[in-house]
Enzyme design. Structure first.
Site, short mmCIF file in Angstrom:
data_model
loop_
_atom_site.label_atom_id
_atom_site.label_comp_id
_atom_site.label_asym_id
_atom_site.label_seq_id
_atom_site.Cartn_x
_atom_site.Cartn_y
_atom_site.Cartn_z
N ASP A 30 57.69 -60.30 11.16
CA ASP A 30 58.75 -60.92 11.76
C ASP A 30 58.95 -60.21 13.24
OD1 ASP A 30 61.70 -62.29 10.54
OD2 ASP A 30 61.72 -61.08 12.23
N HIS A 46 55.36 -78.70 7.75
CA HIS A 46 56.81 -78.75 8.21
C HIS A 46 57.81 -79.26 7.22
CE1 HIS A 46 60.04 -78.35 11.19
NE2 HIS A 46 60.50 -79.30 10.38
N THR A 94 67.96 -69.74 10.76
CA THR A 94 67.76 -70.04 12.46
C THR A 94 66.58 -70.81 12.54
OG1 THR A 94 66.37 -67.74 12.74
CG2 THR A 94 69.06 -67.87 13.09
N HIS A 97 62.22 -74.49 9.55
CA HIS A 97 60.94 -74.96 8.82
C HIS A 97 60.82 -73.72 7.95
CE1 HIS A 97 56.28 -75.19 9.49
NE2 HIS A 97 56.41 -74.62 8.50
N HIS A 99 60.62 -71.10 5.12
CA HIS A 99 59.92 -69.99 5.36
C HIS A 99 60.42 -68.78 4.24
CE1 HIS A 99 62.94 -69.68 8.22
NE2 HIS A 99 63.06 -68.37 7.99
#
Ligand code: 5GP
Ligand code: ZN
Length: 117
Positions: A30, A46, A94, A97, A99
């Site tokens: 990250d 996606h 934010t 997609h 994750h």
């Protein structure tokens, strides 16, 4: 045009510190770590939300989760780890997609997850 930052990282358009990749997903560090070690596990296909998963996405996410403990020494998960999937605005999502945050390398108190606004 696909403006998704994680699709761009997947395609090499945006650089990242990739620590693992297979046919289904990749794991990056990250950019703004909220724990001593903070990774993002990102399915290559996606989709935004758990509510939008196709059968294939469901299969892929299952494979992704099963893989995490197999990567224990690579990611340094021996002391334990926390997985987080933020969904929607109230969770502070934010990047739309899907994750999985993987946080480890320290004792993780629950309040550590909260963001200061
Ligand atoms: P969310 O808030 O959507 O659950 O998590 C998005 C995460 O992606 C955040 O922790 C943020 O720091 C991370 N992130 C956003 N843009 C980038 C980027 O370009 N590279 C990397 N490595 N991480 C990113
Ligand atoms: Zn994407």
């Amino acid at each position: 045009m696909n403006d998704c930052v994680f699709c761009k990282i997947r395609d090499g358009v945006i650089p990242s510190e990739k620590v693992y990749e297979d046919e289904t997903m990749f794991i990056i560090k990250d950019i703004d770590p909220k724990a001593e070690r903070h990774y993002l596990m990102i399915p290559k296909r996606h989709f935004k939300l758990l509510s939008e998963m196709t059968e294939k996405d469901t299969e892929d996410l299952g494979r992704c989760l099963k893989k995490i403990p197999e990567l224990s020494s690579l990611l340094g998960l021996e002391g334990g780890y926390r997985l987080v999937i933020n969904q929607g605005d109230d969770a502070g999502q934010t990047v739309f997609h899907l994750h999985v945050h993987i946080m480890c390398g320290q004792s993780l108190d629950f309040p550590d997850l909260r963001r200061s606004k």
